[in-house]
Design an enzyme around this catalytic site. Structure first.
Site, PDB file in Angstrom:
ATOM      1  CE1 TYR A  51      -4.155  -1.565  -0.208  1.00 39.65           C
ATOM      2  CE2 TYR A  51      -3.583  -2.733   1.804  1.00 39.65           C
ATOM      3  CZ  TYR A  51      -4.429  -2.545   0.722  1.00 39.65           C
ATOM      4  OH  TYR A  51      -5.537  -3.347   0.567  1.00 39.65           O
ATOM      5  CG  ASN A 114     -12.698  -2.666   0.736  1.00 34.34           C
ATOM      6  OD1 ASN A 114     -11.795  -3.385   1.157  1.00 34.34           O
ATOM      7  ND2 ASN A 114     -12.476  -1.579   0.024  1.00 34.34           N
ATOM      8  CG  HIS A 117      -5.772  -5.574  -3.389  1.00 37.90           C
ATOM      9  ND1 HIS A 117      -5.611  -4.202  -3.451  1.00 37.90           N
ATOM     10  CD2 HIS A 117      -4.941  -6.091  -4.335  1.00 37.90           C
ATOM     11  CE1 HIS A 117      -4.705  -3.923  -4.384  1.00 37.90           C
ATOM     12  NE2 HIS A 117      -4.289  -5.048  -4.929  1.00 37.90           N
ATOM     13  CD  GLU A 128      -1.292  -4.409  -6.517  1.00 36.06           C
ATOM     14  OE1 GLU A 128      -1.585  -3.238  -6.233  1.00 36.06           O
ATOM     15  OE2 GLU A 128      -2.133  -5.240  -6.945  1.00 36.06           O
TER      16      GLU A 128
HETATM   17  P1  IDP Z   1      -9.100  -0.035  -3.722  1.00 34.59           P
HETATM   18  O1  IDP Z   1      -8.918  -1.156  -2.733  1.00 34.59           O
HETATM   19  O2  IDP Z   1     -10.513   0.006  -4.242  1.00 34.59           O
HETATM   20  O3  IDP Z   1      -8.082  -0.041  -4.816  1.00 34.59           O
HETATM   21  P2  IDP Z   1      -7.621   2.179  -2.556  1.00 34.59           P
HETATM   22  O4  IDP Z   1      -7.927   3.622  -2.749  1.00 34.59           O
HETATM   23  O5  IDP Z   1      -6.420   1.620  -3.240  1.00 34.59           O
HETATM   24  O6  IDP Z   1      -8.945   1.344  -2.922  1.00 34.59           O
HETATM   25  O7  IDP Z   1      -7.483   1.949  -0.983  1.00 34.59           O
HETATM   26  C1  IDP Z   1      -6.975   0.734  -0.481  1.00 34.59           C
HETATM   27  C2  IDP Z   1      -7.839   0.285   0.673  1.00 34.59           C
HETATM   28  O8  IDP Z   1      -7.759   1.238   1.727  1.00 34.59           O
HETATM   29  C3  IDP Z   1      -9.327   0.190   0.341  1.00 34.59           C
HETATM   30  O9  IDP Z   1      -9.703  -1.020  -0.260  1.00 34.59           O
HETATM   31  C4  IDP Z   1      -9.957   0.356   1.703  1.00 34.59           C
HETATM   32  O10 IDP Z   1      -9.962  -0.877   2.419  1.00 34.59           O
HETATM   33  C5  IDP Z   1      -8.996   1.301   2.395  1.00 34.59           C
HETATM   34  N1  IDP Z   1      -9.513   2.676   2.297  1.00 34.59           N
HETATM   35  C6  IDP Z   1      -9.546   3.470   1.202  1.00 34.59           C
HETATM   36  N2  IDP Z   1     -10.097   4.672   1.472  1.00 34.59           N
HETATM   37  C7  IDP Z   1     -10.410   4.627   2.790  1.00 34.59           C
HETATM   38  C8  IDP Z   1     -11.006   5.570   3.679  1.00 34.59           C
HETATM   39  O11 IDP Z   1     -11.375   6.693   3.306  1.00 34.59           O
HETATM   40  N3  IDP Z   1     -11.174   5.151   4.969  1.00 34.59           N
HETATM   41  C9  IDP Z   1     -10.797   3.914   5.407  1.00 34.59           C
HETATM   42  N4  IDP Z   1     -10.217   3.007   4.604  1.00 34.59           N
HETATM   43  C10 IDP Z   1     -10.044   3.352   3.320  1.00 34.59           C
HETATM   44 MG    MG Z   2      -6.026   0.244  -4.733  1.00 34.59          MG
END
Ligand code: IDP
Ligand code: MG
Length: 151
Positions: A51, A114, A117, A128
């Site tokens: 990350y 969520n 990934h 990755e």
């Molecule tokens: P993605 O997983 O859809 O690619 P990214 O922006 O890469 O999203 O963020 C990585 C992970 O960080 C997300 O899947 C989520 O679990 C967490 N995340 C992203 N934005 C937030 C936030 O605003 N609050 C808390 N966790 C977040």
């Molecule tokens: Mg991402």
């Protein structure tokens, strides 16, 4: 569309909630080919690298800590358009904005939980895959169903 590989990882919440089979099933039934899979306990160091692009975000420390709470299921899936389609199958980052029928739309509620990934571009997928797998862990094989999936 070109044949691509994407890095899909079932997060600790997906593992703890017993959703590994459901998530794997969606990629399998779509017609993508599994190239690698391993179940492992990742270190905070490895997760911080994974990350790294988000290191300035306020949620980064919590994200890395959470991701290290339980094992994860790491996978490489291959197919035409696998990166973009994989993202569509996941849904939006925020499950509340994810459509029903997507993984996040069907199985979860909070953005920080969520469950899965997926790489956001071919470039990040390659990075990755190299971070999580050794080259010899990627399996070279041809599923017999391939001729029934591609023209
Ligand atoms: P993605 O997983 O859809 O690619 P990214 O922006 O890469 O999203 O963020 C990585 C992970 O960080 C997300 O899947 C989520 O679990 C967490 N995340 C992203 N934005 C937030 C936030 O605003 N609050 C808390 N966790 C977040
Ligand atoms: Mg991402």
């Amino acid at each position: 569309m070109t044949t691509e590989r994407t890095y899909i990882m079932i997060k600790p919440d997906g593992v703890q909630r017993g959703l590994m089979g459901d998530i794997i099933k969606r990629f399998e039934q779509k017609g993508f080919k599994m190239v690698a899979m391993k179940f492992m306990q990742p270190s905070e160091k490895l997760l911080s690298e994974h990350y790294a692009d988000l290191s300035k975000k306020p949620f980064f420390p919590g994200l890395v800590k959470f991701m290290a709470t339980s094992p994860v299921c790491c996978m490489v899936w291959e197919g035409q358009g696998a990166v973009a389609t994989g993202r569509q199958m996941l849904g939006e980052t925020d499950p509340a904005k994810s459509k029903p029928g997507t993984i996040r739309g069907d199985f979860c509620i909070h953005i920080g939980r969520n469950i899965c990934h997926g790489s956001d571009s071919v470039e990040s997928a390659n990075k990755e895959i190299a971070l999580w797998f050794k080259p010899e862990e990627l399996v070279d094989w041809t599923p017999t169903e391939q001729q029934w999936i591609y023209e």
